[in-house]
Design a protein around this motif. Structure first.
Motif, PDB file in Angstrom:
ATOM      1  N   ILE A   1      47.709  33.865  37.760  1.00  0.00           N
ATOM      2  CA  ILE A   1      47.935  34.509  39.059  1.00  0.00           C
ATOM      3  C   ILE A   1      48.236  35.987  38.853  1.00  0.00           C
ATOM      4  O   ILE A   1      47.753  36.849  39.597  1.00  0.00           O
ATOM      5  N   LYS A   2      49.019  36.293  37.826  1.00  0.00           N
ATOM      6  CA  LYS A   2      49.297  37.696  37.525  1.00  0.00           C
ATOM      7  C   LYS A   2      47.982  38.453  37.258  1.00  0.00           C
ATOM      8  O   LYS A   2      47.775  39.562  37.752  1.00  0.00           O
ATOM      9  N   ILE A   3      47.118  37.842  36.449  1.00  0.00           N
ATOM     10  CA  ILE A   3      45.847  38.501  36.116  1.00  0.00           C
ATOM     11  C   ILE A   3      44.999  38.679  37.373  1.00  0.00           C
ATOM     12  O   ILE A   3      44.404  39.748  37.590  1.00  0.00           O
ATOM     13  N   GLN A   4      44.924  37.666  38.208  1.00  0.00           N
ATOM     14  CA  GLN A   4      44.144  37.766  39.443  1.00  0.00           C
ATOM     15  C   GLN A   4      44.720  38.819  40.387  1.00  0.00           C
ATOM     16  O   GLN A   4      43.971  39.526  41.074  1.00  0.00           O
ATOM     17  N   ASN A   5      46.040  38.959  40.408  1.00  0.00           N
ATOM     18  CA  ASN A   5      46.655  40.016  41.215  1.00  0.00           C
ATOM     19  C   ASN A   5      46.246  41.397  40.719  1.00  0.00           C
ATOM     20  O   ASN A   5      45.915  42.293  41.506  1.00  0.00           O
ATOM     21  N   ILE A   6      46.298  41.573  39.403  1.00  0.00           N
ATOM     22  CA  ILE A   6      45.879  42.851  38.814  1.00  0.00           C
ATOM     23  C   ILE A   6      44.418  43.130  39.148  1.00  0.00           C
ATOM     24  O   ILE A   6      44.047  44.245  39.542  1.00  0.00           O
ATOM     25  N   LYS A   7      43.593  42.115  38.989  1.00  0.00           N
ATOM     26  CA  LYS A   7      42.159  42.250  39.245  1.00  0.00           C
ATOM     27  C   LYS A   7      41.900  42.677  40.680  1.00  0.00           C
ATOM     28  O   LYS A   7      41.052  43.545  40.954  1.00  0.00           O
ATOM     29  N   ALA A   8      42.633  42.076  41.621  1.00  0.00           N
ATOM     30  CA  ALA A   8      42.465  42.416  43.036  1.00  0.00           C
ATOM     31  C   ALA A   8      42.808  43.880  43.299  1.00  0.00           C
ATOM     32  O   ALA A   8      42.093  44.579  44.031  1.00  0.00           O
ATOM     33  N   ILE A   9      43.886  44.353  42.671  1.00  0.00           N
ATOM     34  CA  ILE A   9      44.325  45.738  42.903  1.00  0.00           C
ATOM     35  C   ILE A   9      43.349  46.734  42.287  1.00  0.00           C
ATOM     36  O   ILE A   9      42.997  47.749  42.902  1.00  0.00           O
ATOM     37  N   VAL A  10      42.912  46.463  41.053  1.00  0.00           N
ATOM     38  CA  VAL A  10      41.961  47.367  40.400  1.00  0.00           C
ATOM     39  C   VAL A  10      40.660  47.441  41.194  1.00  0.00           C
ATOM     40  O   VAL A  10      40.112  48.527  41.423  1.00  0.00           O
ATOM     41  N   THR A  11      40.170  46.292  41.641  1.00  0.00           N
ATOM     42  CA  THR A  11      38.936  46.262  42.433  1.00  0.00           C
ATOM     43  C   THR A  11      39.127  46.992  43.755  1.00  0.00           C
ATOM     44  O   THR A  11      38.263  47.766  44.191  1.00  0.00           O
ATOM     45  N   PHE A  12      40.254  46.766  44.411  1.00  0.00           N
ATOM     46  CA  PHE A  12      40.554  47.423  45.695  1.00  0.00           C
ATOM     47  C   PHE A  12      40.612  48.935  45.521  1.00  0.00           C
ATOM     48  O   PHE A  12      40.100  49.693  46.351  1.00  0.00           O
ATOM     49  N   SER A  13      41.224  49.378  44.449  1.00  0.00           N
ATOM     50  CA  SER A  13      41.316  50.822  44.190  1.00  0.00           C
ATOM     51  C   SER A  13      39.936  51.441  44.016  1.00  0.00           C
ATOM     52  O   SER A  13      39.642  52.503  44.575  1.00  0.00           O
ATOM     53  N   LYS A  14      39.084  50.775  43.246  1.00  0.00           N
ATOM     54  CA  LYS A  14      37.735  51.297  43.021  1.00  0.00           C
ATOM     55  C   LYS A  14      36.916  51.295  44.311  1.00  0.00           C
ATOM     56  O   LYS A  14      36.215  52.261  44.614  1.00  0.00           O
ATOM     57  N   ASP A  15      37.022  50.221  45.084  1.00  0.00           N
ATOM     58  CA  ASP A  15      36.242  50.099  46.319  1.00  0.00           C
ATOM     59  C   ASP A  15      36.675  51.111  47.368  1.00  0.00           C
ATOM     60  O   ASP A  15      35.879  51.500  48.237  1.00  0.00           O
ATOM     61  N   ASN A  16      37.934  51.533  47.297  1.00  0.00           N
ATOM     62  CA  ASN A  16      38.474  52.441  48.314  1.00  0.00           C
ATOM     63  C   ASN A  16      38.772  53.839  47.772  1.00  0.00           C
ATOM     64  O   ASN A  16      39.449  54.618  48.432  1.00  0.00           O
ATOM     65  N   ASN A  17      38.246  54.127  46.579  1.00  0.00           N
ATOM     66  CA  ASN A  17      38.373  55.460  45.972  1.00  0.00           C
ATOM     67  C   ASN A  17      39.830  55.940  45.913  1.00  0.00           C
ATOM     68  O   ASN A  17      40.132  57.095  46.222  1.00  0.00           O
ATOM     69  N   LEU A  18      40.729  55.039  45.505  1.00  0.00           N
ATOM     70  CA  LEU A  18      42.137  55.397  45.411  1.00  0.00           C
ATOM     71  C   LEU A  18      42.451  56.163  44.134  1.00  0.00           C
ATOM     72  O   LEU A  18      43.486  56.813  44.047  1.00  0.00           O
ATOM     73  N   SER A  19      41.585  56.047  43.149  1.00  0.00           N
ATOM     74  CA  SER A  19      41.743  56.754  41.871  1.00  0.00           C
ATOM     75  C   SER A  19      43.081  56.451  41.201  1.00  0.00           C
ATOM     76  O   SER A  19      43.734  57.342  40.640  1.00  0.00           O
ATOM     77  N   LEU A  20      43.504  55.207  41.254  1.00  0.00           N
ATOM     78  CA  LEU A  20      44.715  54.821  40.534  1.00  0.00           C
ATOM     79  C   LEU A  20      44.487  54.934  39.026  1.00  0.00           C
ATOM     80  O   LEU A  20      43.387  54.680  38.540  1.00  0.00           O
ATOM     81  N   ILE A  21      45.523  55.306  38.301  1.00  0.00           N
ATOM     82  CA  ILE A  21      45.430  55.299  36.840  1.00  0.00           C
ATOM     83  C   ILE A  21      45.135  53.884  36.360  1.00  0.00           C
ATOM     84  O   ILE A  21      44.475  53.682  35.336  1.00  0.00           O
ATOM     85  N   SER A  22      45.592  52.908  37.108  1.00  0.00           N
ATOM     86  CA  SER A  22      45.397  51.498  36.734  1.00  0.00           C
ATOM     87  C   SER A  22      43.931  51.097  36.698  1.00  0.00           C
ATOM     88  O   SER A  22      43.605  50.013  36.188  1.00  0.00           O
ATOM     89  N   GLU A  23      43.040  51.930  37.202  1.00  0.00           N
ATOM     90  CA  GLU A  23      41.617  51.634  37.083  1.00  0.00           C
ATOM     91  C   GLU A  23      41.154  51.658  35.629  1.00  0.00           C
ATOM     92  O   GLU A  23      40.058  51.192  35.319  1.00  0.00           O
ATOM     93  N   MET A  24      41.992  52.171  34.739  1.00  0.00           N
ATOM     94  CA  MET A  24      41.673  52.112  33.315  1.00  0.00           C
ATOM     95  C   MET A  24      41.675  50.675  32.814  1.00  0.00           C
ATOM     96  O   MET A  24      41.130  50.371  31.752  1.00  0.00           O
ATOM     97  N   ILE A  25      42.299  49.792  33.573  1.00  0.00           N
ATOM     98  CA  ILE A  25      42.291  48.363  33.242  1.00  0.00           C
ATOM     99  C   ILE A  25      40.935  47.810  33.679  1.00  0.00           C
ATOM    100  O   ILE A  25      40.672  47.660  34.865  1.00  0.00           O
TER     101      ILE A  25
END
Length: 348
Positions: A153-177
C-alpha cells in the motif's frame, strides 16, 4: 541470462560505455561499436555485458555503503559483509530489510515534500485492488491508507503521487522516483509473499528464491541511485552554521557536520532537535511522522526508526538495529499535527 534486448536500460548504459568514441566507419558503412558487437558476436556482447554489470554493481555497493540513508546502507552491508551473509536464509532476510528500508525512506520523502509544498491531492487516487474482471480499482486517499503498515500500500501510494505529479506538471522532486523502481519493489515484495510468507524458508528454498531475487534486487538498486543525494539530518545546534547529526552511510555511530543552509537556515532551526529532515536538491523539509530516530544506551550510536503504524493512539516505530517496536509518547502531539496537516491536503 535471459535473451538480451539491445534497447533495455541496462544495455543502454553498457552501450554508452562502448560508444564513447562515436561511430565506426568501414568502407562507407557506419555504425556504433555496441551495435556492431551485438549483431556480429552476440555471445561476446553478452559476456562483456555481464562483466560491465558486475563492475557497475561493485561501484554501486560503495556508493550505498557510504552515501545512502543509513537504514538502507546498514541493511545492505549486512547482506554483503555482515555475519551470516553467506547463509542464504539470513542473506535473504537482509535483502528484504534493505528493500523495505528503501520503501520507508521513499514514503517519508514523498509525504514530506507534499506537506512542505502544500500540494492538494484531493483528486489523486491510488490503486486499491483488481475487480473480478481484473480491472484496476482506485480510491481517494484517507487516514487508513496514509498510516497503513502494508508495504505494498505504501508503494502504491507513492506511485499514485509520482504519477499525479507528472500528469499535472507539479515538478515534485519526488518525480525522481521512477515507476520502474516502484514496480520492482512490488515484484520483490510479491516474491517474498508467494514463496515464504507463512514460515521462514529452508536453506534450499532460500537458495532458489535468491536466484530470482538477486537480479531483480540489483536492478532495483540501480533505479535507486538518486538516494545518494538524499541527506537525512537532525538539527543539533547553531553557531555560525547549523550543526546537524547525519544519518547517511552504513555506520550507526553518531556523526555531526556543519551546514550553511542559506535561505533555509531559519527553517532548519525551527525543526528543533526532535524532528528528522531531509536536504534534497537544496530543498529541506520535515520527515515526521514517517521517519524518526532512536539511540543506544551509551549515546555512541543513533539510528533511524520507521513508522510502522498507529495503535491505541500511539505512533509505533521500528528502530533499524533494535527491531523492537517502540513509541515516543512525548511526541504524539507533534506526530498528530504533522499527520493532520497531510490529511487536510489529501482527503476529499
Amino acid at each position: 541470462m535471459e535473451p538480451i534486448n539491445y534497447e533495455d536500460k541496462i544495455c543502454q548504459r553498457f552501450n554508452n560505455s562502448l560508444d564513447e568514441e562515436g561511430q565506426v566507419t568501414i568502407a562507407g558503412f557506419s555504425a556504433m561499436p555496441s551495435r556492431i558487437l551485438f549483431e556480429m558476436d552476440y555471445e561476446a556482447y553478452k559476456q562483456e555485458l555481464i562483466d560491465f554489470r558486475e563492475q557497475e554493481f561493485e561501484e554501486l555497493k560503495n556508493v550505498i555503503y557510504n552515501s545512502f540513508p543509513s537504514c538502507i546502507a546498514y541493511n545492505f552491508r549486512l547482506s554483503e559483509k555482515g555475519e551470516g551473509a553467506s547463509d542464504p536464509v539470513r542473506k535473504l532476510l537482509h535483502l528484504k530489510d534493505t528493500w523495505e528500508s528503501i520503501v520507508f525512506i521513499l514514503y517519508s520523502l514523498v509525504w514530506g515534500e507534499i506537506r512542505s509544498k502544500s500540494i492538494d491531492l484531493k483528486s489523486c487516487q491510488a490503486f486499491k485492488q483488481f475487480d473480478t474482471l481484473n480491472n484496476p480499482i482506485f480510491e481517494s486517499f484517507n487516514s487508513k491508507r496514509l498510516l497503513s503498515d502494508a508495504i505494498k500500500i505504501k508503494i502504491q501510494n507513492i506511485k499514485a503521487i509520482v504519477t499525479f505529479s507528472k500528469d499535472n506538471n507539479l515538478s515534485l522532486i519526488s518525480e525522481m522516483i521512477s515507476i520502474e523502481l516502484l514496480d520492482k519493489l512490488i515484484e520483490l515484495q510479491d516474491i517474498r509473499n508467494d514463496i515464504s510468507h507463512h514460515a521462514a524458508p529452508t536453506k534450499e528454498q532460500a537458495i532458489e528464491e535468491l536466484k530470482v531475487v538477486i537480479p531483480l534486487f540489483q536492478e532495483m538498486l540501480e533505479e535507486s541511485r538518486f538516494l545518494e543525494d538524499v541527506r537525512i539530518l537532525r538539527f543539533e545546534s547553531f553557531g555560525s552554521k547549523c550543526k546537524c547529526e547525519v544519518f547517511n552511510g552504513h555506520s550507526l555511530n553518531k556523526e555531526f557536520e556543519e551546514f550553511d543552509f542559506a535561505s533555509n537556515q531559519s527553517k532548519v532551526i525551527g525543526f528543533g532537535n526532535e524532528k528528522l529532515f531531509v536536504d534534497w536538491n537544496n530543498t529541506v523539509f520535515s520527515l515526521t511522522p514517517f521517519l524518526h530516530f532512536d539511540k543506544d544506551n551509551t549515546g555512541h550510536e543513533s539510528y533511524l526508526a520507521f513508522f510502522k503504524g498507529k495503535k491505541d493512539g500511539k505512533y509505533w516505530f521500528e528502530p533499524v538495529k533494535v527491531r523492537t517496536e517502540k513509541s515516543f509518547d512525548h511526541l504524539t502531539s507533534v506526530f498528530d499535527s504533522e499527520k493532520d496537516a497531510l490529511l487536510n491536503l489529501i482527503v476529499p
